[in-house]
Design a protein around this motif. Sequence first.
Motif, PDB file in Angstrom:
ATOM      1  N   SER A  23      -0.348   4.531  -0.707  1.00  0.00           N
ATOM      2  CA  SER A  23      -1.126   5.577  -0.064  1.00  0.00           C
ATOM      3  C   SER A  23      -2.587   5.207  -0.160  1.00  0.00           C
ATOM      4  O   SER A  23      -3.169   5.257  -1.236  1.00  0.00           O
ATOM      5  N   HIS A  77      -7.753   7.438   3.265  1.00  0.00           N
ATOM      6  CA  HIS A  77      -8.226   7.318   4.642  1.00  0.00           C
ATOM      7  C   HIS A  77      -9.729   7.577   4.729  1.00  0.00           C
ATOM      8  O   HIS A  77     -10.231   8.588   4.220  1.00  0.00           O
ATOM      9  N   GLY A  78     -10.452   6.658   5.365  1.00  0.00           N
ATOM     10  CA  GLY A  78     -11.876   6.848   5.609  1.00  0.00           C
ATOM     11  C   GLY A  78     -12.779   6.584   4.421  1.00  0.00           C
ATOM     12  O   GLY A  78     -13.971   6.816   4.497  1.00  0.00           O
ATOM     13  N   THR A 131       0.855  -1.175   0.000  1.00  0.00           N
ATOM     14  CA  THR A 131       0.000   0.000   0.000  1.00  0.00           C
ATOM     15  C   THR A 131       0.891   1.225   0.000  1.00  0.00           C
ATOM     16  O   THR A 131       1.643   1.461   0.947  1.00  0.00           O
TER      17      THR A 131
END
Length: 134
Positions: free
Chosen positions: A6, A9-10, A4
């Motif tokens: 990047s 997020h979320g 991974t």
Amino acid sequence: METTLSAPHGVSFGRLAPGLGVQDLNRSLQFYCGVLGFNKVFENGNPVGFVILKKDKAELHLSLNKNHKASVDNVAHLMVEDAAALYRHCTAQNVRIIKSLRDADFGLRCFVLADPDGNRIDIGEVLPNPRVEV
């Protein structure tokens, strides 16, 4: 091995459906609906140039492309509960089989078929007690 660089997020991912190019939508609908049992749930265009097909949890998007050329790679992977039964059904329906049914060392009973446009679909079923995690 998981890499991974990047991750967003979320962000939760939902449905991911392969899109396939086809030269003749009617011929493809006869195959996917008539032979494999998908249902057409959406169409777009006049004349129709795009359809969405569904069967159980599987979804497939077909787009009309008169210049479509088949790939030598598998374009989709379909997990099923009884690969041997589907294989027998496909051979009885004269579906083009690229790779015969086998129990692979990576833990799947699998085979590869081609649709009327040559799109290759890898069919797989998790074997009981696979030696490798899938």
